[in-house]
Design a protein around this motif. Structure first.
Motif: not given
Length: 229
Positions: A102, A125, A128, A130, A182, A187
């Motif tokens: 992340a 984004t 994935s 946020v 993330a 992400m």
């Protein structure tokens, strides 16, 4: 596989992810409007805040090429966006992507004057999501999702736009420091915007106004006494 050999593979993954998102919504521009603000996201050259208020702080990144820090916002004034974990890398499309964990980010937007402020953080984004919580000077806020579109094929996930808002009162000048992250690996950070606008202070009545108010209250009191008599 060596780090040098791994880098092209990671870039290919990130580019595939970005391309997948672009099939549904355009990268590098806002796909939704936010009530109360003029920027519509019609193109990458259209800022979210078309006319920032006098004395406000505003910065927007639509393409992020410097890593880990980018101190040249595409729109607005000065500011520094930094990826703080070291686990991500910039893509050729101007996103910051992480495959191994992340990613996390901080924003330093300089010094704000004392007063009451409405502060907004906006993030776009791909992949994935946020994380729901972001912080401004250590104070948490929960995001509102203003745009969400599922990505089919590839890595899946969504293209999303998220908005956080704080109302803060500063008793003395302070630095705007914001952080967000993330929710997990994969992400791709597409856009970031920060806007802090000072709310009008309550007007203090002038002496003449106070005199008129007191005279009015006195007249009302005399009228009440006359009615009782």
């Amino acid at each position: 596989m060596s780090a040098r050999a791994l880098a092209p593979a990671l870039s290919s993954i990130a580019l595939a992810l970005a391309a997948t998102g672009q099939a549904h919504a355009t990268a590098g521009q806002w796909d939704s409007s936010v009530a109360g603000f003029s920027g519509t996201g019609a193109s990458a050259a259209t800022p979210w805040i078309a006319s920032p208020a006098t004395g406000s702080t505003y910065a927007e990144w639509n393409a992020i090429f410097s890593y880990p820090s980018d101190n040249t916002p595409d729109i607005g004034g000065v500011g520094t966006l930094t990826e703080t974990t070291g686990s991500a890398f910039p893509t050729s499309g101007g996103n910051i992507y992480s495959i191994s964990g992340a990613s996390a980010f901080s924003l330093d937007l300089g010094t704000a004057a004392a007063g009451t402020w409405d502060v907004y953080l906006r993030v776009s984004t791909v992949g994935s999501a946020v994380a729901d919580t972001a912080k401004l000077n250590g104070v948490s806020a929960t995001r509102v999702t203003t745009f969400s579109q599922a990505i089919t094929g590839g890595f899946g996930g969504t293209e999303e736009e998220s908005l956080w808002k704080w109302t803060v009162t500063l008793s003395s000048p302070a630095t705007w420091l914001t952080s967000f992250a993330a929710s997990g690996a994969h992400m791709s950070l597409d856009q970031v915007a920060f806007y802090a606008v000072q709310t009008p202070a309550a007007a203090v009545p002038e002496p003449q106004t106070w005199a008129l108010m007191l005279a009015g209250l006195g007249a009302m009191g005399a009228l009440q006494r006359r009615r009782r008599a």
